[in-house]
Design a protein around this motif. Sequence first.
Motif, PDB file in Angstrom:
ATOM      1  N   PRO A 181       0.709  -1.265  -0.143  1.00 22.93           N
ATOM      2  CA  PRO A 181      -0.163  -0.094   0.111  1.00 22.93           C
ATOM      3  C   PRO A 181       0.838   1.267   0.176  1.00 22.93           C
ATOM      4  O   PRO A 181       0.166   2.430   0.061  1.00 22.93           O
ATOM      5  CB  PRO A 181      -0.598  -0.002   1.430  1.00 22.93           C
ATOM      6  N   ASP A 182       2.024   1.147  -0.187  1.00 18.60           N
ATOM      7  CA  ASP A 182       3.135   2.205   0.021  1.00 18.60           C
ATOM      8  C   ASP A 182       3.794   2.136  -1.238  1.00 18.60           C
ATOM      9  O   ASP A 182       4.886   1.630  -1.507  1.00 18.60           O
ATOM     10  CB  ASP A 182       3.941   2.293   1.321  1.00 18.60           C
ATOM     11  N   ALA A 183       3.742   3.215  -2.194  1.00 17.26           N
ATOM     12  CA  ALA A 183       4.209   3.281  -3.392  1.00 17.26           C
ATOM     13  C   ALA A 183       5.893   3.250  -3.127  1.00 17.26           C
ATOM     14  O   ALA A 183       6.673   2.594  -3.901  1.00 17.26           O
ATOM     15  CB  ALA A 183       3.839   4.122  -4.302  1.00 17.26           C
ATOM     16  N   ALA A 184       6.261   4.014  -2.406  1.00 19.28           N
ATOM     17  CA  ALA A 184       7.842   4.205  -2.180  1.00 19.28           C
ATOM     18  C   ALA A 184       8.342   2.997  -1.569  1.00 19.28           C
ATOM     19  O   ALA A 184       9.573   2.619  -2.007  1.00 19.28           O
ATOM     20  CB  ALA A 184       8.198   5.440  -1.282  1.00 19.28           C
ATOM     21  N   ALA A 185       7.687   2.231  -0.850  1.00 21.04           N
ATOM     22  CA  ALA A 185       8.488   0.645  -0.080  1.00 21.04           C
ATOM     23  C   ALA A 185       8.236  -0.024  -1.460  1.00 21.04           C
ATOM     24  O   ALA A 185       9.169  -0.782  -1.473  1.00 21.04           O
ATOM     25  CB  ALA A 185       7.338   0.417   0.975  1.00 21.04           C
ATOM     26  N   ALA A 186       7.345   0.076  -2.208  1.00 19.71           N
ATOM     27  CA  ALA A 186       7.265  -1.177  -3.243  1.00 19.71           C
ATOM     28  C   ALA A 186       8.438  -0.902  -4.196  1.00 19.71           C
ATOM     29  O   ALA A 186       9.160  -1.903  -4.695  1.00 19.71           O
ATOM     30  CB  ALA A 186       6.022  -1.014  -3.853  1.00 19.71           C
ATOM     31  N   ALA A 187       8.751   0.540  -4.514  1.00 24.67           N
ATOM     32  CA  ALA A 187       9.887   0.884  -5.384  1.00 24.67           C
ATOM     33  C   ALA A 187      11.039   0.199  -4.573  1.00 24.67           C
ATOM     34  O   ALA A 187      12.143  -0.293  -5.446  1.00 24.67           O
ATOM     35  CB  ALA A 187       9.914   2.214  -5.702  1.00 24.67           C
ATOM     36  N   ALA A 188      11.194   0.325  -3.596  1.00 30.03           N
ATOM     37  CA  ALA A 188      12.501   0.006  -2.685  1.00 30.03           C
ATOM     38  C   ALA A 188      12.741  -1.507  -2.681  1.00 30.03           C
ATOM     39  O   ALA A 188      13.840  -1.943  -2.902  1.00 30.03           O
ATOM     40  CB  ALA A 188      12.454   0.523  -1.284  1.00 30.03           C
ATOM     41  N   TRP A 189      11.488  -2.141  -2.551  1.00 30.62           N
ATOM     42  CA  TRP A 189      11.359  -3.669  -2.597  1.00 30.62           C
ATOM     43  C   TRP A 189      11.901  -4.320  -3.672  1.00 30.62           C
ATOM     44  O   TRP A 189      12.383  -5.527  -3.617  1.00 30.62           O
ATOM     45  CB  TRP A 189      10.199  -4.296  -1.980  1.00 30.62           C
ATOM     46  N   THR A 190      11.866  -3.565  -4.762  1.00 29.43           N
ATOM     47  CA  THR A 190      12.032  -4.162  -6.024  1.00 29.43           C
ATOM     48  C   THR A 190      13.666  -4.639  -6.045  1.00 29.43           C
ATOM     49  O   THR A 190      14.025  -5.747  -6.510  1.00 29.43           O
ATOM     50  CB  THR A 190      11.684  -3.076  -7.335  1.00 29.43           C
ATOM     51  N   ASP A 191      14.510  -3.617  -5.983  1.00 31.32           N
ATOM     52  CA  ASP A 191      16.009  -3.940  -5.885  1.00 31.32           C
ATOM     53  C   ASP A 191      16.114  -4.873  -4.771  1.00 31.32           C
ATOM     54  O   ASP A 191      17.038  -5.811  -5.026  1.00 31.32           O
ATOM     55  CB  ASP A 191      16.688  -2.674  -5.718  1.00 31.32           C
ATOM     56  N   TYR A 192      15.500  -4.759  -3.649  1.00 31.54           N
ATOM     57  CA  TYR A 192      15.813  -5.627  -2.449  1.00 31.54           C
ATOM     58  C   TYR A 192      15.549  -7.133  -2.829  1.00 31.54           C
ATOM     59  O   TYR A 192      16.493  -7.943  -2.858  1.00 31.54           O
ATOM     60  CB  TYR A 192      15.109  -5.246  -1.305  1.00 31.54           C
ATOM     61  N   LEU A 193      14.529  -7.297  -3.229  1.00 31.37           N
ATOM     62  CA  LEU A 193      14.147  -8.768  -3.733  1.00 31.37           C
ATOM     63  C   LEU A 193      14.726  -9.354  -5.091  1.00 31.37           C
ATOM     64  O   LEU A 193      14.936 -10.604  -5.086  1.00 31.37           O
ATOM     65  CB  LEU A 193      12.431  -8.807  -3.963  1.00 31.37           C
ATOM     66  N   ASP A 194      14.891  -8.299  -5.696  1.00 32.85           N
ATOM     67  CA  ASP A 194      15.997  -9.010  -7.133  1.00 32.85           C
ATOM     68  C   ASP A 194      17.268  -9.448  -6.609  1.00 32.85           C
ATOM     69  O   ASP A 194      17.663 -10.608  -7.129  1.00 32.85           O
ATOM     70  CB  ASP A 194      16.087  -7.815  -8.146  1.00 32.85           C
ATOM     71  N   HIS A 195      17.813  -8.715  -5.505  1.00 34.36           N
ATOM     72  CA  HIS A 195      19.093  -9.292  -5.146  1.00 34.36           C
ATOM     73  C   HIS A 195      18.966 -10.499  -4.379  1.00 34.36           C
ATOM     74  O   HIS A 195      19.823 -11.302  -4.787  1.00 34.36           O
ATOM     75  CB  HIS A 195      19.619  -8.360  -4.147  1.00 34.36           C
ATOM     76  N   ILE A 196      17.805 -10.863  -3.537  1.00 36.89           N
ATOM     77  CA  ILE A 196      17.601 -12.099  -2.938  1.00 36.89           C
ATOM     78  C   ILE A 196      17.305 -13.367  -4.000  1.00 36.89           C
ATOM     79  O   ILE A 196      17.910 -14.415  -3.752  1.00 36.89           O
ATOM     80  CB  ILE A 196      16.546 -11.792  -2.093  1.00 36.89           C
ATOM     81  N   ARG A 197      16.353 -12.961  -5.063  1.00 32.02           N
ATOM     82  CA  ARG A 197      16.194 -14.025  -6.138  1.00 32.02           C
ATOM     83  C   ARG A 197      17.301 -14.461  -6.907  1.00 32.02           C
ATOM     84  O   ARG A 197      17.408 -15.677  -7.150  1.00 32.02           O
ATOM     85  CB  ARG A 197      15.113 -13.226  -6.836  1.00 32.02           C
ATOM     86  N   LYS A 198      18.300 -13.400  -7.134  1.00 31.62           N
ATOM     87  CA  LYS A 198      19.488 -13.844  -8.139  1.00 31.62           C
ATOM     88  C   LYS A 198      20.437 -14.520  -7.333  1.00 31.62           C
ATOM     89  O   LYS A 198      21.215 -15.434  -7.827  1.00 31.62           O
ATOM     90  CB  LYS A 198      19.951 -12.540  -8.724  1.00 31.62           C
ATOM     91  N   ASN A 199      20.334 -14.278  -6.043  1.00 26.23           N
ATOM     92  CA  ASN A 199      21.198 -15.412  -5.079  1.00 26.23           C
ATOM     93  C   ASN A 199      20.580 -16.690  -4.829  1.00 26.23           C
ATOM     94  O   ASN A 199      21.169 -17.465  -4.010  1.00 26.23           O
ATOM     95  CB  ASN A 199      21.583 -14.460  -3.482  1.00 26.23           C
ATOM     96  N   GLY A 200      19.535 -17.137  -5.075  1.00 23.77           N
ATOM     97  CA  GLY A 200      18.841 -18.105  -4.992  1.00 23.77           C
ATOM     98  C   GLY A 200      18.295 -18.201  -3.678  1.00 23.77           C
ATOM     99  O   GLY A 200      18.176 -19.483  -3.062  1.00 23.77           O
ATOM    100  N   SER A 201      18.185 -17.156  -2.826  1.00 21.55           N
ATOM    101  CA  SER A 201      17.696 -17.257  -1.565  1.00 21.55           C
ATOM    102  C   SER A 201      16.315 -16.838  -1.373  1.00 21.55           C
ATOM    103  O   SER A 201      15.443 -16.733  -2.367  1.00 21.55           O
ATOM    104  CB  SER A 201      18.523 -16.509  -0.648  1.00 21.55           C
ATOM    105  N   SER A 202      15.738 -16.425  -0.270  1.00 26.62           N
ATOM    106  CA  SER A 202      14.482 -16.194   0.175  1.00 26.62           C
ATOM    107  C   SER A 202      14.309 -15.294   1.408  1.00 26.62           C
ATOM    108  O   SER A 202      15.162 -15.154   2.023  1.00 26.62           O
ATOM    109  CB  SER A 202      13.476 -17.298   0.076  1.00 26.62           C
TER     110      SER A 202
END
Length: 360
Positions: A181-202
Amino acid sequence: MAGNGLGTLFRFTTWGESHGPAIGVVVDGMPARLPLEEADIQAHLDRRRPGQSRYTTQRREPDQVKILSGVFGGLTTGSPISLLIENQDHRSKDYSDIAEKFRPGHADYTYWVKYGIRDYRGGGRSSARETACRVAAGALARKVLGPSVTVRGALVQMGPHSIDRTAWDWGEVERNPFFCPDAAAAAAWTDYLDHIRKNGSSIGAVVEVVASGLPAGLGEPLYDKLDGDLARALMTINAVKGVEIGNGFAAATLSGEDNADEMVPLADGRVGFLSNHAGGILGGISTGQDIVVRFAVKPTSSILTPRRTVDLHGRATEIVTKGRHDPCVGIRAVPVGEAMVACVLADHWLRYRAMGAAST
């Protein structure tokens, strides 16, 4: 295997496995003459459906629902409603390497030690694939509750990163892949989760569900409290490890003065509240305010990072889980949480009507 259903008057039972031919749910207690068609259910399934962004499992399931019983001429008949969802994109070979190994943090070991057999293909019955059935049942529960009741969920925390509650916008929830529900948080989570995903983690997450438009009086003391049933229902969702109502654990830091939801008379004779620390429930019974519940979802257990474990023979080994998995399963838990809250509220709404509710 016991424990495959939930509810008293509105009750559902799910069936099927992650890599079987199909999954489904039977809903009993649905009142007669309610309008229902597959499109009503499909809209909610589409929100939970996998493969819609790079932040969820890439398993491509259309999740098309079929109504097999309980509906005639577009209306519910009052008989049990059976719903079918076919599995179309399961790749069991992805799990052949772990057929004899237990994933740390997963239900693999406990299912095997209890039943002496386990379906290693995606987790079988313990897979989050089963939650599609819950979402389907939740769509029926919303029909019971009617259009005046809304049940909405949002992702409010991913890992250690929480939203700014002053920026809360329900419209934003449907505009980003995180139900945030927070546009700024969603934008920040994009890079954060991309890093986790590319590392094969969760990573884990926290989901908040808010139900509005309900009357005061839902819930039964002492052992069928509304908040108790909500907590139980949400704890049955795969990977959920904690539930709180209203202020929840934060209430322990407040004084009695700060925590009290002061009450005032309203012009129409009803009672109003100046705050909602209790999350809309007092003594296990709804107050008529918004019902607010949050639940914590642990990180997905299937990761590419090698972890120590044991095999079926008790030998020490290492495990790496290949396949297609959610880097943050909390994302798709949002519509699942909504569904479980809706099912509990529908059950208590029918019980409330059946006993002849006092005016509030």
